[in-house]
Design an enzyme around this catalytic site. Structure first.
Site, PDB file in Angstrom:
ATOM      1  N   GLU A 262       0.829  -1.214   0.000  1.00 46.58           N
ATOM      2  CA  GLU A 262       0.000   0.000   0.000  1.00 46.58           C
ATOM      3  C   GLU A 262       0.866   1.267   0.000  1.00 46.58           C
ATOM      4  O   GLU A 262       0.489   2.286  -0.585  1.00 46.58           O
ATOM      5  CB  GLU A 262      -0.978   0.004   1.183  1.00 46.58           C
ATOM      6  N   HIS A 265       1.588   2.130  -3.526  1.00 49.22           N
ATOM      7  CA  HIS A 265       0.492   2.900  -4.152  1.00 49.22           C
ATOM      8  C   HIS A 265       0.533   4.363  -3.697  1.00 49.22           C
ATOM      9  O   HIS A 265       0.431   5.284  -4.509  1.00 49.22           O
ATOM     10  CB  HIS A 265      -0.865   2.301  -3.763  1.00 49.22           C
TER      11      HIS A 265
END
Lengths: 496, 496
Positions: A262, A265
């Protein structure tokens, strides 16, 4: 004021509202009290109505048309191109279809979750049929016209990956599958099997270590934060990209690598040049390119021998005895290939086999070649052929992912496309940074994350997806670098 | 479909968007990463533009006019009355002024907090000037017309307390001030001075006890949550009302009574009848009535001899030795009158003197009689006259409250008005519940909170503020019950 300026001012406000709506989604998954569910659904629906009205506002069409005749810079042209594409797409969808889709997909998730908990595929099937029918209609509508893709599935793919088609993706995946299956067979047959972890990993300590890892990967907490959620995600663009992770008592890698994933991202979003804030260029260009960032953070950097050698020391320091004796054993444990049914828990090697399975089946669902009633059998047969053992209940098989229940058809292939892209980026990055491992061994990822920011993040949506990767790598991407990397890595670990 | 139904359907969506906007404000104060400030201001501005457009949508005017001729129930008429009032008010504000206010007040808070931390009034002054100028313009616009109040300050007061004016409030406060000052003099001169707390109160333990207190006061965590914020607040309506509190290492009462206070606000919102969800009646009717709920929870219930006798045991159990010997000493300590600069930390007696000071100064800031540059001196002079000692830095004086930085002019007087109302409600409640103290001594507040829900909360915005209090009490409110209560209570504790 030029039409382009009017268009951009209007769009900037739409994007600010979109960010607000995303924050509401974050809130719902992390901090919302449970009793607020019904009211929150009404709030989300109200935000969606506002956004939809703006995205299909007839003035957008006028401004776009007039702006096309104006003298624009490269950045302005790129912004216009993205806006034109989205507007054209949205304008092809009849309002009643858009409303039916919003309604059915918002109900779909609850029905799927409920049916999955009862292992009741038959109870889910009518909903899935309805969602497929509506998405098929939507795809057919979008496929029309000059900028259409000619068929429904390809048109749906464009929502996530501009320029990709079932044919181009299929060719790439077909080249990968035999090599993946052959490698998996050898790995499973090897007499060298890595150890499993064996230690005490409290949720609090895992979260502490998640923060350490996020910092190591350059996540700036001045523009983000980490919370817990049932399914990890990253949300937000511009000055704010938050991530979530989860903790599983005996499986700290779930937390650690979800976090790094994550962070990949989020760092893409936060790394985009400030000039693009709240403009169409101010977000990651596609799901595939996004996934290339989360994957290269997670795998080629985070699961490398060099980085895990630093991580071994840090993990030992926080968690004490973990059942492995040294950094080399730890590296093997991190990359251990396990039998498992669940895509999101899969190792680097098997992950793509999970995605390829979904890609093949969802094309047939959209074309109508595969009936919903036949989906479980089709899934289970393919799974046994690829993975070598049988699915025994729907939650291990075709009901494990939320995606189809909320209408995400054409999305799955971007997971493997992103993984392929990460292989290409890794090859280019390693060529540019011959001493990278020396930094990673000290837990310093900055040469790698800096390279990605410099060569990819900063541009945001300036170039289309494939060109974004080509520009960063200096060569056209293909599946070969990823496959070479996987074969080298697993042959080494499993002494094949 | 009747015009009233169309109006209510439109309004319901507006209210859902308003709740969204409030959630964004909660987010900003509790969990937002600091680097996101500028983007957040843009997001808030975009939300405000959407809300303003809906609140001033010309269709609202048509529907309101036509609905006035329709046959409506009592509840429907009350909804229409509130909508009509708001619509008339909002229609007077130019869109660019509304947007400028949203932007400046969103930035204002950060600038205030930053400048306050550096004791830098000069750094804050230009922002305060801008906010005052914008609010003055807004007040002047609202003051026009048949339903205007004739002057800017009174027009601003209507945002928080329909029907109240500087004149009516001033008359009430003038009647209170001599009695407050005389009582304070006697209390300070008394030879009986309560002990101070002396114990160890970690932030974590304070937050744990805050949760215990919230539950004791009937706060349902299924519809709310407690977080930390610099300045405690409560936000949200309907199915979700969150509160915040703060911890100060050596002053646990700050945390405990902020919590009870905010729980009072939240329970008012959560206690409104479900039929009013997302309608104009579905929110507390005014700031004054809201404050009456937070104050009666905090003071007449939370600082009563009966409730503190239960609390003493609970505090001892969690924190061990706290430097007071028994429940009676604890009651006196809870109600100790301290020399202090900070309104939110003030005891029941001095609190109103803090508010009266702000009420007088802010009228002059809005009228222009007092220049921003002269505010610190004006504040410090008045403070020394009322409290008997001098302010030595801005964070003790005119920079202590967030309110003015976010444009809240006309809001402060509702704090004392609410306190007056709480005195009236307490008198009526005690008459209805002669055995209340027996429950409070067991830590059971349910007869009191139940009485408030039954006689006030459930109705939401059905009646105008003063009528809401009159309906609950069975008599017209005045400052007398509060002043009698304060004189009795402090004469008893200080043995005057």
């Amino acid at each position: 004021m030029s039409s382009f300026s009017e268009l951009m001012a209007f769009q900037r406000r739409t994007e600010a509202l979109n960010q607000t709506s995303q924050r509401l989604a974050w809130d719902q998954e992390t901090v919302m009290p449970r009793g607020a569910t019904a009211q929150r659904a009404e709030e989300m629906e109200a935000m969606e109505a506002v956004l939809h009205a703006r995205r299909t506002d007839p003035r957008m069409g006028d401004w776009i048309e007039k702006a096309s005749l104006e003298n624009l810079t490269e950045v302005e042209s790129a912004n216009l191109r993205l806006l034109k594409r989205k507007f054209s797409r949205n304008s092809k969808i009849p309002a009643d279809l858009a409303e039916a889709l919003a309604r059915e997909t918002s109900l779909g998730q609850g029905i799927w979750a409920e049916a999955r908990s009862r292992e009741d595929f038959a109870g889910f099937a009518p909903t899935l049929e309805k969602v497929i029918q509506l998405r098929r209609e939507e795809g057919e509508a979008m496929a029309q016209g000059e900028d259409g893709m000619g068929n429904a599935y390809d048109a749906l793919v464009q929502d996530y990956e501009t320029g990709a088609t079932a044919e181009s993706l299929g060719a790439m995946f077909d080249a990968m599958r035999p090599r993946l299956v052959a490698l998996l067979d050898k790995v499973k047959g090897s007499s060298h099997q890595p150890k499993k972890l064996n230690g005490t990993f409290t949720p609090d300590d895992q979260m502490k270590f998640a923060h350490v890892l996020a910092e190591r990967f350059g996540y700036d907490f001045n523009y983000g934060r980490i919370d817990k959620a049932v399914h990890p995600f990253s949300l937000g663009s511009g000055q704010e990209a938050r991530i979530t992770t989860r903790t599983v008592e005996n499986d700290p890698f779930n937390c650690f690598y979800s976090t790094i994933h994550e962070v990949g991202h989020a760092c893409y979003e936060l790394g985009i040049d400030d000039q693009h804030l709240l403009t169409p260029l101010g977000r990651g260009i596609s799901m595939g390119v996004h996934e290339s960032q989360s994957r290269i953070y997670e795998n080629q950097i985070g699961r490398s021998r060099a980085f895990t050698s630093w991580m071994y020391g840090a993990v030992r320091e926080m968690f004490g005895d973990i059942g492995v004796e040294n950094a080399e054993e730890f590296y093997a444990t991190v990359n251990r290939v396990n039998d498992g049914y669940i895509r999101t828990e899969a190792d680097e090697l098997q992950y793509n086999l999970h995605v390829l399975l979904r890609f093949d089946l969802e094309q047939k669902l959209i074309s109508g070649e595969l009936a919903v009633a036949d989906l479980p059998d089709a899934w289970n047969e393919r799974f046994e052929a690829d993975f070598g053992f049988a699915v025994t209940k729907p939650s291990q098989g075709c009901m494990q992912d939320v995606h189809w229940s909320v209408g995400l058809f054409g999305y799955f292939p971007t997971y493997s496309l992103g993984t392929v892209y990460s292989g290409n980026l890794n090859k280019a990055m390693r060529a540019d940074l011959p001493d990278l491992d020396a930094s990673l061994e000290k837990g310093d990822t900055s040469p790698a994350t800096g390279w990605l920011r410099e060569n990819l993040h900063q541009y945001g949506g300036l170039r289309d997806p494939r060109e974004t990767i080509t520009h960063a790598c200096g060569f056209e991407p293909s599946e070969a670098p990823l496959m070479d990397y996987l074969e080298d890595k697993f042959s080494d670990i499993y002494k094949l």
